[in-house]
Design a protein around this motif. Structure first.
Motif, mmCIF file in Angstrom:
data_model
loop_
_atom_site.group_PDB
_atom_site.id
_atom_site.type_symbol
_atom_site.label_atom_id
_atom_site.label_comp_id
_atom_site.label_asym_id
_atom_site.label_seq_id
_atom_site.Cartn_x
_atom_site.Cartn_y
_atom_site.Cartn_z
ATOM 1 N N LEU A 1 14.750 -11.961 0.533
ATOM 2 C CA LEU A 1 13.587 -11.803 -0.349
ATOM 3 C C LEU A 1 12.350 -11.405 0.444
ATOM 4 C CD1 LEU A 1 12.437 -12.097 -3.211
ATOM 5 C CD2 LEU A 1 12.008 -14.498 -2.717
ATOM 6 N N LEU A 2 12.179 -11.996 1.620
ATOM 7 C CA LEU A 2 11.058 -11.610 2.478
ATOM 8 C C LEU A 2 11.199 -10.162 2.933
ATOM 9 C CD1 LEU A 2 10.692 -14.833 4.675
ATOM 10 C CD2 LEU A 2 9.189 -14.073 2.827
ATOM 11 N N THR B 1 15.760 -7.785 9.925
ATOM 12 C CA THR B 1 16.318 -8.845 9.077
ATOM 13 C C THR B 1 17.752 -9.161 9.477
ATOM 14 O OG1 THR B 1 14.921 -8.109 7.227
ATOM 15 C CG2 THR B 1 16.810 -9.501 6.695
ATOM 16 N N ALA C 1 1.299 -7.474 0.635
ATOM 17 C CA ALA C 1 2.723 -7.748 0.475
ATOM 18 C C ALA C 1 3.433 -7.881 1.818
ATOM 19 C CB ALA C 1 3.385 -6.640 -0.346
ATOM 20 N N LEU C 2 2.989 -7.119 2.813
ATOM 21 C CA LEU C 2 3.677 -7.110 4.111
ATOM 22 C C LEU C 2 3.287 -8.290 4.987
ATOM 23 C CD1 LEU C 2 5.569 -5.561 6.023
ATOM 24 C CD2 LEU C 2 3.581 -4.254 6.793
ATOM 25 N N VAL D 1 12.646 -7.753 1.212
ATOM 26 C CA VAL D 1 12.297 -6.917 0.062
ATOM 27 C C VAL D 1 10.775 -6.830 -0.090
ATOM 28 C CG1 VAL D 1 12.404 -6.759 -2.454
ATOM 29 C CG2 VAL D 1 14.458 -7.338 -1.155
ATOM 30 N N ALA D 2 10.091 -7.969 0.070
ATOM 31 C CA ALA D 2 8.626 -7.959 -0.022
ATOM 32 C C ALA D 2 8.019 -7.085 1.072
ATOM 33 C CB ALA D 2 8.086 -9.388 0.073
ATOM 34 N N ALA D 3 8.594 -7.145 2.270
ATOM 35 C CA ALA D 3 8.088 -6.310 3.360
ATOM 36 C C ALA D 3 8.322 -4.830 3.074
ATOM 37 C CB ALA D 3 8.761 -6.715 4.672
ATOM 38 N N SER E 1 5.021 -11.766 4.494
ATOM 39 C CA SER E 1 6.422 -11.748 4.910
ATOM 40 C C SER E 1 6.538 -11.917 6.418
ATOM 41 C CB SER E 1 7.088 -10.445 4.480
ATOM 42 O OG SER E 1 7.041 -10.295 3.074
ATOM 43 N N VAL F 1 8.491 -3.431 0.072
ATOM 44 C CA VAL F 1 7.510 -3.054 -0.949
ATOM 45 C C VAL F 1 6.140 -2.832 -0.309
ATOM 46 C CG1 VAL F 1 6.286 -3.853 -3.000
ATOM 47 C CG2 VAL F 1 8.750 -4.186 -2.820
ATOM 48 N N GLY F 2 5.770 -3.737 0.590
ATOM 49 C CA GLY F 2 4.488 -3.578 1.270
ATOM 50 C C GLY F 2 4.413 -2.307 2.093
#
Length: 210
Positions: free
Chosen positions: A50-51, A182, A90-91, A53-55, A94, A57-58
Motif C-alpha cells: 500500500l505504501l 519495495t 503522497a510520496l 502504491v501511494a509512492a 510513504s 501515485v505521488g
C-alpha cells in the motif's frame, strides 16, 4: 507505529517474579509470538505494498508538470505547482513510513533476542520459524522487485530521442525504482528472518525414524 505498541522487554533479573518456569515460558512465548506477528504477518506485506502504491501515485503527480511542459499545456502554469504539492504530499509520508518501519524492525529484533535469552523451549520455538510466511514474503517480494526492474528497463531501453517524451521515461523509471525498492525490502526481511531462525533457534530438527 509508536514504540509503545511493541511488547515490553523482559524485566531485569532482580525484578522477575514468575512463580515457576511454566509461567516464564508462557510469557516468553506470548511476547515472541506477538513480535513474529507484527514482523511477518500478512498485514505487514500488504501495508508495504500500500505504501508502494501511494509512492507511485505521488511520483505520477510529480511527473505531471513535466508532461504539461512538454505538451505546451498553458494550464500547467496553474496546475503544475498544485500537482507538485499533491505529489510530495503522497510520496513523502510513504518514504517516512518505510524509514520508521525499518527502525521498528531493528527494535523488534532486539526484543526477540532478549526474550529468547530467558530460556529454551524447543516445541514453542519451532512455531516461531514461520517458514510459510517467510517464503510468502520472499516469493511475493521477488516478483514485485522483478516487475520493477522490468518496468525501469522497458522505460529506458526503448526510449528514443524525439519520439518518446522525457516525462514518460521519468514516470516509468520512477515506478520501476519504487517497485524494486519495495521488493528489496521484502526479500531482505525474509532472508533476515531465515538467518535469525537458524542462528537463534538452531537448525530444523530431523525426525528420528525407528
Amino acid at each position: 507505529m509508536p514504540r509503545s505498541s511493541l511488547p515490553p522487554p523482559p524485566p531485569p533479573p532482580y525484578l522477575r517474579t514468575w512463580p515457576n518456569r511454566a509461567a516464564l515460558l508462557a510469557d516468553r512465548y506470548r511476547a515472541l509470538e506477538e513480535l513474529r506477528r507484527r514482523s511477518l504477518g500478512v498485514h505487514r506485506v500488504l501495508l508495504l505494498w500500500l505504501l508502494a502504491v501511494a509512492a507511485i501515485v505521488g511520483w505520477a503527480l510529480l511527473v505531471l508538470p513535466l508532461q504539461q511542459i512538454e505538451q505546451q499545456d498553458p494550464t500547467g502554469i496553474i496546475l503544475g505547482p498544485v500537482f507538485a504539492v499533491l505529489g510530495l504530499a503522497a510520496l513523502s509520508p510513504s518514504v517516512i513510513a518505510v524509514v520508521l518501519a525499518v527502525r521498528r524492525e531493528r527494535d523488534m529484533r532486539g526484543l526477540r533476542d532478549a526474550w529468547l535469552a530467558l530460556d529454551r523451549d524447543p516445541p514453542a520455538d519451532a512455531r516461531l520459524r514461520s517458514p510459510g510466511l517467510s517464503l510468502f514474503w520472499l516469493l511475493s517480494s521477488f516478483a514485485v522487485g522483478a516487475i520493477g526492474v522490468w518496468a525501469a528497463l522497458a522505460a529506458t531501453a526503448g526510449a528514443e530521442p524525439g519520439r518518446d517524451r522525457y516525462s514518460d521515461v521519468a514516470l516509468g523509471l520512477g515506478i520501476g525504482l519504487i517497485l524494486w525498492i519495495t521488493g528489496l525490502i521484502g526479500v531482505t526481511k525474509a532472508v533476515r528472518h531465515y538467518r535469525w531462525a537458524l542462528r537463534a533457534l538452531g537448525p530444523v530438527p530431523v525426525p528420528q525414524h525407528r
